[in-house]
Write a protein that holds these residues in place. Structure first.
Motif, PDB file in Angstrom:
ATOM      1  N   ALA A 239       0.825  -1.204   0.000  1.00  0.00           N
ATOM      2  CA  ALA A 239       0.000   0.000   0.000  1.00  0.00           C
ATOM      3  C   ALA A 239       0.861   1.256   0.000  1.00  0.00           C
ATOM      4  O   ALA A 239       0.572   2.224  -0.719  1.00  0.00           O
ATOM      5  CB  ALA A 239      -0.930  -0.012   1.216  1.00  0.00           C
ATOM      6  N   LEU A 240       1.922   1.243   0.783  1.00  0.00           N
ATOM      7  CA  LEU A 240       2.824   2.395   0.826  1.00  0.00           C
ATOM      8  C   LEU A 240       3.459   2.624  -0.537  1.00  0.00           C
ATOM      9  O   LEU A 240       3.574   3.766  -1.013  1.00  0.00           O
ATOM     10  CB  LEU A 240       3.901   2.172   1.890  1.00  0.00           C
ATOM     11  CG  LEU A 240       4.941   3.293   2.051  1.00  0.00           C
ATOM     12  CD1 LEU A 240       4.263   4.600   2.452  1.00  0.00           C
ATOM     13  CD2 LEU A 240       5.996   2.897   3.090  1.00  0.00           C
ATOM     14  N   GLY A 241       3.864   1.549  -1.197  1.00  0.00           N
ATOM     15  CA  GLY A 241       4.459   1.680  -2.527  1.00  0.00           C
ATOM     16  C   GLY A 241       3.493   2.306  -3.521  1.00  0.00           C
ATOM     17  O   GLY A 241       3.858   3.210  -4.286  1.00  0.00           O
ATOM     18  N   LEU A 242       2.241   1.844  -3.520  1.00  0.00           N
ATOM     19  CA  LEU A 242       1.240   2.400  -4.433  1.00  0.00           C
ATOM     20  C   LEU A 242       0.974   3.873  -4.122  1.00  0.00           C
ATOM     21  O   LEU A 242       0.830   4.703  -5.034  1.00  0.00           O
ATOM     22  CB  LEU A 242      -0.056   1.601  -4.316  1.00  0.00           C
ATOM     23  CG  LEU A 242      -0.038   0.219  -4.977  1.00  0.00           C
ATOM     24  CD1 LEU A 242      -1.180  -0.636  -4.454  1.00  0.00           C
ATOM     25  CD2 LEU A 242      -0.128   0.344  -6.491  1.00  0.00           C
ATOM     26  N   ALA A 243       0.894   4.210  -2.826  1.00  0.00           N
ATOM     27  CA  ALA A 243       0.654   5.601  -2.450  1.00  0.00           C
ATOM     28  C   ALA A 243       1.798   6.503  -2.892  1.00  0.00           C
ATOM     29  O   ALA A 243       1.573   7.624  -3.391  1.00  0.00           O
ATOM     30  CB  ALA A 243       0.452   5.699  -0.940  1.00  0.00           C
ATOM     31  N   VAL A 244       3.041   6.031  -2.733  1.00  0.00           N
ATOM     32  CA  VAL A 244       4.202   6.817  -3.159  1.00  0.00           C
ATOM     33  C   VAL A 244       4.188   7.014  -4.672  1.00  0.00           C
ATOM     34  O   VAL A 244       4.459   8.118  -5.183  1.00  0.00           O
ATOM     35  CB  VAL A 244       5.505   6.138  -2.699  1.00  0.00           C
ATOM     36  CG1 VAL A 244       6.727   6.763  -3.366  1.00  0.00           C
ATOM     37  CG2 VAL A 244       5.641   6.225  -1.180  1.00  0.00           C
ATOM     38  N   MET A 245       3.855   5.956  -5.419  1.00  0.00           N
ATOM     39  CA  MET A 245       3.791   6.065  -6.876  1.00  0.00           C
ATOM     40  C   MET A 245       2.768   7.119  -7.298  1.00  0.00           C
ATOM     41  O   MET A 245       3.033   7.955  -8.170  1.00  0.00           O
ATOM     42  CB  MET A 245       3.439   4.708  -7.488  1.00  0.00           C
ATOM     43  CG  MET A 245       4.520   3.648  -7.335  1.00  0.00           C
ATOM     44  SD  MET A 245       3.995   2.020  -7.945  1.00  0.00           S
ATOM     45  CE  MET A 245       4.127   2.288  -9.721  1.00  0.00           C
ATOM     46  N   GLY A 246       1.577   7.061  -6.678  1.00  0.00           N
ATOM     47  CA  GLY A 246       0.543   8.027  -7.040  1.00  0.00           C
ATOM     48  C   GLY A 246       0.901   9.439  -6.626  1.00  0.00           C
ATOM     49  O   GLY A 246       0.752  10.389  -7.411  1.00  0.00           O
ATOM     50  N   ALA A 247       1.392   9.601  -5.389  1.00  0.00           N
ATOM     51  CA  ALA A 247       1.711  10.930  -4.879  1.00  0.00           C
ATOM     52  C   ALA A 247       2.807  11.600  -5.690  1.00  0.00           C
ATOM     53  O   ALA A 247       2.870  12.839  -5.776  1.00  0.00           O
ATOM     54  CB  ALA A 247       2.126  10.841  -3.416  1.00  0.00           C
ATOM     55  N   GLY A 248       3.687  10.802  -6.311  1.00  0.00           N
ATOM     56  CA  GLY A 248       4.766  11.379  -7.114  1.00  0.00           C
ATOM     57  C   GLY A 248       4.263  12.234  -8.265  1.00  0.00           C
ATOM     58  O   GLY A 248       4.962  13.146  -8.729  1.00  0.00           O
ATOM     59  N   PHE A 249       3.034  11.976  -8.734  1.00  0.00           N
ATOM     60  CA  PHE A 249       2.492  12.734  -9.870  1.00  0.00           C
ATOM     61  C   PHE A 249       1.926  14.086  -9.447  1.00  0.00           C
ATOM     62  O   PHE A 249       1.516  14.873 -10.312  1.00  0.00           O
ATOM     63  CB  PHE A 249       1.412  11.912 -10.580  1.00  0.00           C
ATOM     64  CG  PHE A 249       1.965  10.792 -11.407  1.00  0.00           C
ATOM     65  CD1 PHE A 249       2.306  10.995 -12.737  1.00  0.00           C
ATOM     66  CD2 PHE A 249       2.160   9.541 -10.864  1.00  0.00           C
ATOM     67  CE1 PHE A 249       2.821   9.967 -13.511  1.00  0.00           C
ATOM     68  CE2 PHE A 249       2.678   8.503 -11.619  1.00  0.00           C
ATOM     69  CZ  PHE A 249       3.014   8.714 -12.943  1.00  0.00           C
ATOM     70  N   LEU A 250       1.893  14.354  -8.131  1.00  0.00           N
ATOM     71  CA  LEU A 250       1.432  15.664  -7.684  1.00  0.00           C
ATOM     72  C   LEU A 250       2.346  16.777  -8.191  1.00  0.00           C
ATOM     73  O   LEU A 250       1.883  17.849  -8.584  1.00  0.00           O
ATOM     74  CB  LEU A 250       1.380  15.702  -6.150  1.00  0.00           C
ATOM     75  CG  LEU A 250       0.187  15.018  -5.486  1.00  0.00           C
ATOM     76  CD1 LEU A 250       0.396  14.937  -3.989  1.00  0.00           C
ATOM     77  CD2 LEU A 250      -1.105  15.757  -5.833  1.00  0.00           C
ATOM     78  N   ALA A 251       3.671  16.512  -8.161  1.00  0.00           N
ATOM     79  CA  ALA A 251       4.628  17.557  -8.548  1.00  0.00           C
ATOM     80  C   ALA A 251       4.439  18.003  -9.997  1.00  0.00           C
ATOM     81  O   ALA A 251       4.263  19.201 -10.260  1.00  0.00           O
ATOM     82  CB  ALA A 251       6.055  17.085  -8.289  1.00  0.00           C
ATOM     83  N   PRO A 252       4.467  17.088 -11.003  1.00  0.00           N
ATOM     84  CA  PRO A 252       4.257  17.563 -12.381  1.00  0.00           C
ATOM     85  C   PRO A 252       2.843  18.070 -12.628  1.00  0.00           C
ATOM     86  O   PRO A 252       2.610  18.791 -13.606  1.00  0.00           O
ATOM     87  CB  PRO A 252       4.564  16.331 -13.242  1.00  0.00           C
ATOM     88  CG  PRO A 252       4.421  15.175 -12.333  1.00  0.00           C
ATOM     89  CD  PRO A 252       4.802  15.653 -10.968  1.00  0.00           C
TER      90      PRO A 252
END
Length: 380
Positions: free
Chosen positions: A272-285
């Motif tokens: 779950a943490l891995g999926l959340a990190v992957m998704g949250a990474g798209f906040l910046a662009p």
């Protein structure tokens, strides 16, 4: 690696060779078809699409074959078939020959990909660490392959294609000589019965739906992020930097992250943490312009995959058990691949809102994994 059996060590080296040979040739096929052979973009798209469909669509067949005939023979057969497919790419100049090469090279991947993972899932004592190392070797091959292909293309395309076929020929011989066969557990049903059992496993289907987000977001390394990088810099060359950053991060941190998560939290929470990190990474662009936010998203994807993927593979092996591990891996690849393709189409259709859709996918899938863990551990 010293903690692993010789068979698993060989399969790790095999994955390095598989990715080296694949990325040595496949990224350059489109240019060869259009510039060297004079094919139209439409025909080129059909040939490359057939290759991808042959692999994605037949994963379940390859997984079932591994359960029925033994993973060793299916791995060997897959590598041998890819020798033929890549050799046809070297000499093929007509569309029928190129289509045959595409089908064979795709079928090869559908055979050995689930079989290799099924073999490791049964043979390795610490499966999460073994799959973490597997990811390291795969990424190293993905880094070396395009570089070697670029050098060989200075000679000509045929040299690159024959070198790729030669790598798979060496892998075929190595596994035929060294990889030990495992006893195949007797099956109590037909192949269709195995598939019905897999599709009837509601917990497994829920697991696929939740973890398909991992592949949907990984695919954005080929769609959303390259477009954002090129838009930020004005040059297509910046796209190569994305893959370099992702690969180097995996080589440096994969084993450290897996060991830390094994000791610090549960498998489900790590996924779950891995999926959340992957998704949250798209906040910046999504909110900031420039190349730096795009590189931040690439790193978030890399770290998220490092967190989740070893435990995902470990869990698939637990669902399948010794007798149906290949079938479960094949079903996971097939269903999650279809969902990932649909998600990528949705993200592309969303246009400028694509990164926001990626954030939603990552967070929703992370929540789904946590809900499944609660339902699994809750008292009856």
């Amino acid at each position: 690696m010293r903690e692993l059996s010789w068979a698993v060590r060989l399969l790790l080296v095999n994955q390095f060779g598989v990715n080296t040979g694949f990325y040595l040739l496949v990224p350059y096929l489109a240019t060869h078809f259009t510039k060297d052979l004079g094919l139209s973009a439409a025909v080129t798209g059909v040939i490359l699409g057939v290759r991808n469909l042959s692999q994605q669509g037949l994963f379940l067949v390859g997984g079932s074959a591994a359960d029925r005939f033994g993973a060793r023979w299916v791995i060997i057969a897959g590598c041998a078939v890819r020798v033929v497919g890549f050799a046809l790419f070297a000499f093929g100049v007509t569309v029928p020959l190129l289509l045959a090469a595409a089908v064979l090279s795709g079928l090869a991947g559908a055979l050995f990909n689930p079989a290799v993972r099924a073999y490791i899932a049964v043979d390795a004592p610490d499966k999460a660490k073994a799959f973490a190392l597997f990811n390291v070797f795969a990424q190293a091959g993905a880094l070396c392959g395009p570089v070697l292909g670029g050098v060989l293309l200075l000679v000509d395309f045929q040299a690159a294609a024959l070198a790729a076929a030669g790598i798979f020929a060496v892998l075929t011989a190595a596994q035929a000589l060294v990889l030990p066969a495992r006893e195949v557990p007797p099956s109590g049903s037909s192949v269709l019965g195995d598939w019905r059992r897999c599709l009837g496993d509601r917990r497994f289907l829920a697991f696929i739906l939740a973890l398909s987000g991992m592949y949907a977001l990984q695919n954005q390394l080929y769609l959303v992020l390259p477009l954002a990088a090129e838009q930020a810099t004005g040059t297509p060359g910046s796209v190569a930097l994305l893959f370099l950053v992702s690969t180097v991060a995996t080589l440096l941190f994969q084993m450290r992250i897996t060991k830390w998560l094994e000791a610090a939290t549960s498998r489900a929470r790590a996924m779950a943490l891995g999926l959340a990190v992957m998704g949250a990474g798209f906040l910046a662009p999504a909110v900031l312009p420039g190349l730096v936010p795009v590189l931040g998203a690439v790193l978030a994807l890399a770290f998220g995959v490092m967190m989740a993927q070893p435990f995902v593979y470990e869990r698939i092996g637990q669902f399948g058990g010794e007798s149906l591990t290949g079938t479960y891996f094949g079903m996971f690849y097939l269903v999650s691949g279809v969902i990932a393709a649909a998600s990528t189409a949705l993200i592309g259709w969303a246009g400028a809102a694509g990164p926001a859709v990626c954030v939603a996918i990552g967070l929703a899938c992370a929540a789904a994994v946590l809900v499944q863990e609660r339902r699994t551990t809750a008292p009856a």
